[in-house]
Design an enzyme around this catalytic site. Structure first.
Site, PDB file in Angstrom:
ATOM      1  N   GLY A  39      17.357   1.098  39.156  1.00  0.00           N
ATOM      2  CA  GLY A  39      18.563   0.762  39.904  1.00  0.00           C
ATOM      3  C   GLY A  39      19.857   1.032  39.157  1.00  0.00           C
ATOM      4  N   SER A  40      19.842   1.994  38.211  1.00  0.00           N
ATOM      5  CA  SER A  40      21.099   2.274  37.514  1.00  0.00           C
ATOM      6  C   SER A  40      22.101   2.927  38.466  1.00  0.00           C
ATOM      7  CB  SER A  40      20.862   3.143  36.276  1.00  0.00           C
ATOM      8  OG  SER A  40      20.425   4.421  36.620  1.00  0.00           O
ATOM      9  N   ASN A  41      21.614   3.731  39.405  1.00  0.00           N
ATOM     10  CA  ASN A  41      22.533   4.276  40.423  1.00  0.00           C
ATOM     11  C   ASN A  41      23.066   3.159  41.315  1.00  0.00           C
ATOM     12  OD1 ASN A  41      22.898   7.315  40.445  1.00  0.00           O
ATOM     13  ND2 ASN A  41      20.694   7.159  40.119  1.00  0.00           N
ATOM     14  N   ARG A  50      10.019   7.098  48.228  1.00  0.00           N
ATOM     15  CA  ARG A  50       9.205   7.379  49.407  1.00  0.00           C
ATOM     16  C   ARG A  50       9.961   8.363  50.288  1.00  0.00           C
ATOM     17  NH1 ARG A  50       4.473   5.826  48.059  1.00  0.00           N
ATOM     18  NH2 ARG A  50       3.833   6.105  50.221  1.00  0.00           N
ATOM     19  N   ASN A  95      21.207  10.632  49.887  1.00  0.00           N
ATOM     20  CA  ASN A  95      20.281  10.568  48.751  1.00  0.00           C
ATOM     21  C   ASN A  95      20.917  11.208  47.522  1.00  0.00           C
ATOM     22  OD1 ASN A  95      17.680  10.276  47.423  1.00  0.00           O
ATOM     23  ND2 ASN A  95      17.360  12.464  47.740  1.00  0.00           N
ATOM     24  N   HIS A 103      19.666  13.422  44.095  1.00  0.00           N
ATOM     25  CA  HIS A 103      18.520  14.118  43.504  1.00  0.00           C
ATOM     26  C   HIS A 103      18.941  14.661  42.130  1.00  0.00           C
ATOM     27  CE1 HIS A 103      14.830  16.331  43.200  1.00  0.00           C
ATOM     28  NE2 HIS A 103      15.519  17.399  42.859  1.00  0.00           N
ATOM     29  N   ASP A 113      17.665  14.990  55.569  1.00  0.00           N
ATOM     30  CA  ASP A 113      17.058  15.448  56.820  1.00  0.00           C
ATOM     31  C   ASP A 113      15.540  15.341  56.682  1.00  0.00           C
ATOM     32  OD1 ASP A 113      16.220  17.634  55.374  1.00  0.00           O
ATOM     33  OD2 ASP A 113      17.531  19.084  56.368  1.00  0.00           O
ATOM     34  N   GLU A 114      14.821  15.972  57.619  1.00  0.00           N
ATOM     35  CA  GLU A 114      13.374  15.735  57.654  1.00  0.00           C
ATOM     36  C   GLU A 114      12.612  16.436  56.534  1.00  0.00           C
ATOM     37  OE1 GLU A 114      11.933  16.380  61.648  1.00  0.00           O
ATOM     38  OE2 GLU A 114      13.771  15.407  62.358  1.00  0.00           O
ATOM     39  N   GLU A 158      24.964  11.416  37.527  1.00  0.00           N
ATOM     40  CA  GLU A 158      24.623  10.805  38.824  1.00  0.00           C
ATOM     41  C   GLU A 158      25.522   9.596  39.069  1.00  0.00           C
ATOM     42  OE1 GLU A 158      20.404  10.145  39.609  1.00  0.00           O
ATOM     43  OE2 GLU A 158      19.896  11.608  38.076  1.00  0.00           O
TER      44      GLU A 158
HETATM   45  C1  GRF Z   1      17.515   9.019  39.484  1.00  0.00           C
HETATM   46  O1  GRF Z   1      17.377  10.052  38.538  1.00  0.00           O
HETATM   47  C2  GRF Z   1      17.593   9.591  40.872  1.00  0.00           C
HETATM   48  O2  GRF Z   1      18.237  10.819  40.926  1.00  0.00           O
HETATM   49  C3  GRF Z   1      16.134   9.786  41.201  1.00  0.00           C
HETATM   50  O3  GRF Z   1      15.498   8.640  40.671  1.00  0.00           O
HETATM   51  C4  GRF Z   1      16.258   8.152  39.562  1.00  0.00           C
HETATM   52  C5  GRF Z   1      16.558   6.720  39.850  1.00  0.00           C
HETATM   53  O4  GRF Z   1      17.159   6.082  38.780  1.00  0.00           O
HETATM   54  N1  GRF Z   1      15.959   9.970  42.621  1.00  0.00           N
HETATM   55  P1  GRF Z   1      17.793   4.634  38.967  1.00  0.00           P
HETATM   56  O5  GRF Z   1      16.705   3.762  39.598  1.00  0.00           O
HETATM   57  O6  GRF Z   1      18.998   4.741  39.835  1.00  0.00           O
HETATM   58  O7  GRF Z   1      18.116   4.171  37.579  1.00  0.00           O
END
Ligand code: GRF
Length: 217
Positions: A12-14, A91, A107, A109, A141-142, A174
């Site tokens: 959950g750092s994002n 997921r 999202n 990535h 998207d899908e 990110e």
């Molecule tokens: C991040 O690198 C994100 O891009 C990927 O999963 C990681 C999640 O990191 N989809 P966090 O849980 O936000 O720390």
């Protein structure tokens, strides 16, 4: 204020970077729900510490993807969520879920899409030998890691990098672009036309001659 629901699976750092940006007032939104498909995800602690309502919806507890997604939808809809943010949610969401939030699922990535979709994008890029790696914020998207791109950041690969060191530097980027992209969304500054996302009110004059070179010789 846009009502934001965030789906996580891990650290959950994002999520934390988004919580911080909401606190600072840079995102005109409110995180009204954090859902994890893993009860051990540290992101749940981060959310609770920020006073955000959390829920665990374990995919393993449901007969199949449709039932799992139905439960996710009911939690999100009960919280009157308007924007769904996938912050390390591991997921894939199907057409049924996405139809409930058209152009309203975003999202992040950890690669410069369309290169290296799927899991371990950073390690894939490292092994491939790219000189510029990076990350991408996009509408969902899908297809996996495929929807219209909102924002990208490039990260040079350094001579003494390994996949983990590179992934850590990508993650720091990110944390910069995810809140920025969400701020633009919440400010109503994103327009999607087919695959193209335009950002309203940007002065691009400085960008015209800009490029990031991987090796400053
Ligand atoms: C991040 O690198 C994100 O891009 C990927 O999963 C990681 C999640 O990191 N989809 P966090 O849980 O936000 O720390």
């Amino acid at each position: 204020m846009i009502r934001i629901g965030i789906l996580i699976s891990g650290s959950g750092s994002n999520l934390q970077s988004i919580i911080n940006a909401v606190r600072m007032g840079t995102i005109a939104g409110e995180i009204v729900k954090v859902i994890s498909n893993d009860e051990k995800a540290y992101g749940l602690t981060r959310a609770a510490e920020a006073g955000i309502s959390t829920e665990v919806v374990k995919h393993g507890d449901y007969a199949g993807r449709a039932a799992f997604e139905e439960k996710l939808l009911s939690v999100l809809q009960e919280a009157a969520v308007e924007l769904v943010v996938l912050a390390g949610f591991m997921r894939v969401l199907g057409a049924g879920f996405l139809a409930a939030f058209p152009d309203r699922v975003i999202n992040i990535h950890p690669a410069l899409l369309p290169s290296f979709p799927g899991t371990h994008g950073q390690a894939q890029a490292f092994t491939y030998g790219v000189k510029l790696a990076g990350c991408t914020v996009h509408f969902v998207d899908e297809q996996v890691d495929h929807g219209p791109i909102i924002m990208q950041a490039a990260v040079p690969v350094l001579a003494d990098d390994d996949a983990d060191r590179l992934a850590a530097r990508i993650l720091r980027c990110e944390h910069k672009i995810f809140p920025l992209a969400l701020a633009l969304y919440c400010a109503g500054r994103l327009r999607i036309e087919k695959r193209k996302v335009s950002i309203l009110g940007v002065d691009e004059t400085l960008l015209e001659d800009q490029c990031l070179i991987s090796c400053p010789v």
